[in-house]
Design an enzyme around this catalytic site. Structure first.
Site, mmCIF file in Angstrom:
data_model
loop_
_atom_site.group_PDB
_atom_site.id
_atom_site.type_symbol
_atom_site.label_atom_id
_atom_site.label_comp_id
_atom_site.label_asym_id
_atom_site.label_seq_id
_atom_site.Cartn_x
_atom_site.Cartn_y
_atom_site.Cartn_z
ATOM 1 N N ILE A 12 14.745 3.241 -9.293
ATOM 2 C CA ILE A 12 14.591 4.771 -9.409
ATOM 3 C C ILE A 12 15.411 5.309 -10.798
ATOM 4 C CG2 ILE A 12 14.731 6.817 -8.148
ATOM 5 C CD1 ILE A 12 14.862 5.091 -5.623
ATOM 6 N N ASN A 99 30.441 0.139 -1.281
ATOM 7 C CA ASN A 99 29.878 0.225 -2.529
ATOM 8 C C ASN A 99 28.980 1.843 -2.311
ATOM 9 O OD1 ASN A 99 30.521 -1.882 -3.818
ATOM 10 N ND2 ASN A 99 28.467 -3.069 -3.400
ATOM 11 N N SER A 124 17.876 9.296 2.055
ATOM 12 C CA SER A 124 17.131 8.440 2.495
ATOM 13 C C SER A 124 16.508 9.136 3.655
ATOM 14 C CB SER A 124 17.281 7.201 2.604
ATOM 15 O OG SER A 124 16.440 6.512 3.533
ATOM 16 N N TYR A 149 23.736 0.664 6.591
ATOM 17 C CA TYR A 149 23.078 1.344 5.342
ATOM 18 C C TYR A 149 22.884 2.737 5.616
ATOM 19 C CZ TYR A 149 19.328 3.127 2.451
ATOM 20 O OH TYR A 149 18.508 3.445 1.926
ATOM 21 N N LYS A 153 24.334 6.631 4.216
ATOM 22 C CA LYS A 153 23.374 7.678 3.618
ATOM 23 C C LYS A 153 23.859 9.179 4.424
ATOM 24 C CE LYS A 153 21.541 5.698 0.227
ATOM 25 N NZ LYS A 153 22.047 5.902 -0.956
ATOM 26 N N ASN A 179 9.330 6.246 1.095
ATOM 27 C CA ASN A 179 9.249 4.850 0.664
ATOM 28 C C ASN A 179 8.852 4.647 -0.848
ATOM 29 O OD1 ASN A 179 9.282 4.746 3.427
ATOM 30 N ND2 ASN A 179 9.087 2.558 3.333
HETATM 31 C C1 UD1 Z 1 13.533 0.610 4.355
HETATM 32 C C2 UD1 Z 1 14.600 1.330 4.982
HETATM 33 C C3 UD1 Z 1 14.688 2.828 3.974
HETATM 34 C C4 UD1 Z 1 14.747 2.573 2.650
HETATM 35 C C5 UD1 Z 1 13.321 1.603 2.336
HETATM 36 C C6 UD1 Z 1 13.622 1.259 0.544
HETATM 37 C C7 UD1 Z 1 15.330 1.949 7.217
HETATM 38 C C8 UD1 Z 1 15.088 1.867 8.855
HETATM 39 N N1 UD1 Z 1 14.435 1.781 6.183
HETATM 40 O O1 UD1 Z 1 12.334 1.175 4.784
HETATM 41 O O2 UD1 Z 1 15.967 3.499 4.272
HETATM 42 O O3 UD1 Z 1 14.835 3.650 1.741
HETATM 43 O O4 UD1 Z 1 13.541 0.638 2.954
HETATM 44 O O5 UD1 Z 1 12.254 1.232 0.227
HETATM 45 O O6 UD1 Z 1 16.584 2.033 6.862
HETATM 46 N N2 UD1 Z 1 6.636 -4.736 6.460
HETATM 47 C C9 UD1 Z 1 5.696 -5.684 6.755
HETATM 48 N N3 UD1 Z 1 5.965 -6.857 6.296
HETATM 49 C C10 UD1 Z 1 6.940 -7.395 5.417
HETATM 50 C C11 UD1 Z 1 7.556 -6.158 4.731
HETATM 51 C C12 UD1 Z 1 7.458 -4.948 5.565
HETATM 52 O O7 UD1 Z 1 4.983 -5.689 7.721
HETATM 53 O O8 UD1 Z 1 6.990 -8.418 4.789
HETATM 54 C C13 UD1 Z 1 6.433 -3.490 6.970
HETATM 55 C C14 UD1 Z 1 7.539 -3.200 7.850
HETATM 56 O O9 UD1 Z 1 7.910 -3.620 9.287
HETATM 57 C C15 UD1 Z 1 7.531 -1.538 7.825
HETATM 58 C C16 UD1 Z 1 6.941 -1.245 6.390
HETATM 59 O O10 UD1 Z 1 6.255 -2.457 6.291
HETATM 60 O O11 UD1 Z 1 6.578 -1.160 8.793
HETATM 61 C C17 UD1 Z 1 7.538 -0.922 5.397
HETATM 62 O O12 UD1 Z 1 8.749 -1.515 5.534
HETATM 63 P P1 UD1 Z 1 9.714 -1.554 4.261
HETATM 64 O O13 UD1 Z 1 9.097 -1.674 2.918
HETATM 65 O O14 UD1 Z 1 10.906 -2.465 4.405
HETATM 66 O O15 UD1 Z 1 10.363 0.077 4.471
HETATM 67 P P2 UD1 Z 1 11.022 0.674 5.506
HETATM 68 O O16 UD1 Z 1 11.532 -0.020 6.609
HETATM 69 O O17 UD1 Z 1 10.063 1.728 5.818
#
Ligand code: UD1
Length: 335
Positions: A12, A99, A124, A149, A153, A179
């Site tokens: 970012i 950190n 966040s 984490y 925040k 996101n």
């Molecule tokens: C997470 C953090 C958020 C942080 C962000 C960074 C939490 C709960 N979430 O968000 O604080 O700012 O990352 O971008 O602290 N998924 C799949 N398969 C994968 C990877 C992800 O199905 O291989 C799904 C996850 O289960 C979720 C969605 O995709 O439903 C988004 O996941 P992700 O990109 O990891 O973001 P968050 O968990 O929403």
């Protein structure tokens, strides 16, 4: 105006440096490249054909940061430098408390010594936990954090609110990101995930390019229209622009600004996969697996406050972001 950007070589941060330069600000990057690479700064220079200063130091080092402030006499600071991997924070919480919290406190110790007009902080939507109602507005309650984490925040926001009370000369903006995804349309800067990505979009692009064999959809039995989780994916260039608007607005501020930065539109994991395949003409190898612990079924932003307070609007949609993310992944593969 001169703006210190900690973590300015990060995902970012680098896009915000571009926006700062385009808006007549003078960014000064403070980054020790622990989660990035120096070529990102070279590529920012290529995008705009402009130069800027950078310091290869740990921004949590009070003595060295103070020297940078003495030399540069900045007007403001955007503090990106932090860790953000939820899983890693559970395994190594002290890394996150150091950190994300100790470093923030150290940066503020330096800020307090100088006439800094504006401080913009990366928060966040994780502070809302599993929200009872969507879209999530800034009035939604802060829920007990799921991970160290997330807790950093919440604590970071509180530290800055307390700091604002004792340092009224510095306007504070807390930006709650949903996101962040995508990459610069030039394909020259984007995310550099370390190791196996946890986040959805880098996992998708790495699967499409062949680094990963297959993507697992984390559960399709949620109470959502297609059973997969819904998130508010915001293009990183749009997210970056909110930081510059927050700096511009800081003169008018009387108290800390706390705003959601999201598109206001939720997309499910399957919608993201379908959109990626459609806009890029690529087939993704994926299968449905079990739920991932701690995932909220649906989180997307009520973004009316940031629109009203900063006049912010998103210019890119999900398709644009997925197109740019794929372009970036392909460019990385050629390096
Ligand atoms: C997470 C953090 C958020 C942080 C962000 C960074 C939490 C709960 N979430 O968000 O604080 O700012 O990352 O971008 O602290 N998924 C799949 N398969 C994968 C990877 C992800 O199905 O291989 C799904 C996850 O289960 C979720 C969605 O995709 O439903 C988004 O996941 P992700 O990109 O990891 O973001 P968050 O968990 O929403």
């Amino acid at each position: 105006m001169k703006i210190i950007v900690t973590g300015g070589a990060g995902f970012i941060g680098s896009h915000t440096v571009v926006d700062l330069l385009e808006n007549g600000f003078e960014p000064i990057i403070v980054d020790d490249f622990r989660n990035s690479k120096p070529f990102i700064l070279d590529n920012i220079k290529k995008i705009l054909n402009r130069d800027f200063k950078s310091y290869d130091i740990d921004c949590g080092d009070v003595d060295r940061l103070r020297v940078v402030f003495e030399k540069e006499k900045p007007d403001g600071i955007i503090h990106f430098a932090a860790d953000k991997a939820v899983n890693e924070s559970v395994i190594d919480p002290l890394k996150y408390y150091h950190n994300n919290i100790t470093t923030l406190v150290n940066v503020l110790k330096v800020v307090a010594l100088f006439p800094i007009k504006s401080f913009v902080f990366s928060s966040s939507c994780t502070v809302y936990g599993v929200p009872k109602k969507v879209p999530v507005s800034e009035k939604s309650p802060i829920q007990p954090a799921f991970s160290p984490y997330g807790f950093t925040k919440q604590v970071g926001e509180q530290i800055l609110k307390d700091f604002a009370q004792s340092n009224p000369k510095t306007a504070i903006s807390l930006l709650r990101y949903f996101n962040p995804i995508g990459a610069h349309p030039s394909g020259l800067i984007g995310e550099l995930p370390l190791g196996v990505p946890n986040n959805l979009i880098p996992f998708i692009t790495q699967t499409a390019i062949g680094i990963r064999k297959s993507l697992t959809v984390n559960g399709d039995d949620y109470e959502t229209p297609d059973g997969t989780c819904i998130r508010d994916y915001i293009h990183v260039v749009d997210l970056a622009s909110a930081h510059v608007l927050a700096l511009k607005n800081s003169k008018k501020q009387k108290e800390p600004l706390v705003v959601n930065i999201g598109t206001g539109k939720g997309s499910s994991v399957l919608e993201v996969i379908n959109s990626f395949e459609k806009v890029n003409g690529v087939k993704l190898n994926y299968s449905v697996g079990p739920r991932r612990g701690g995932d909220a079924p649906s989180v997307y932003a009520d973004n009316s406050l940031v629109k009203k307070m900063l006049g912010w609007e998103n210019k890119f949609n999900l398709d644009d972001a997925l197109k740019h993310a794929w372009q970036w992944e392909k460019n990385l593969a050629e390096q």
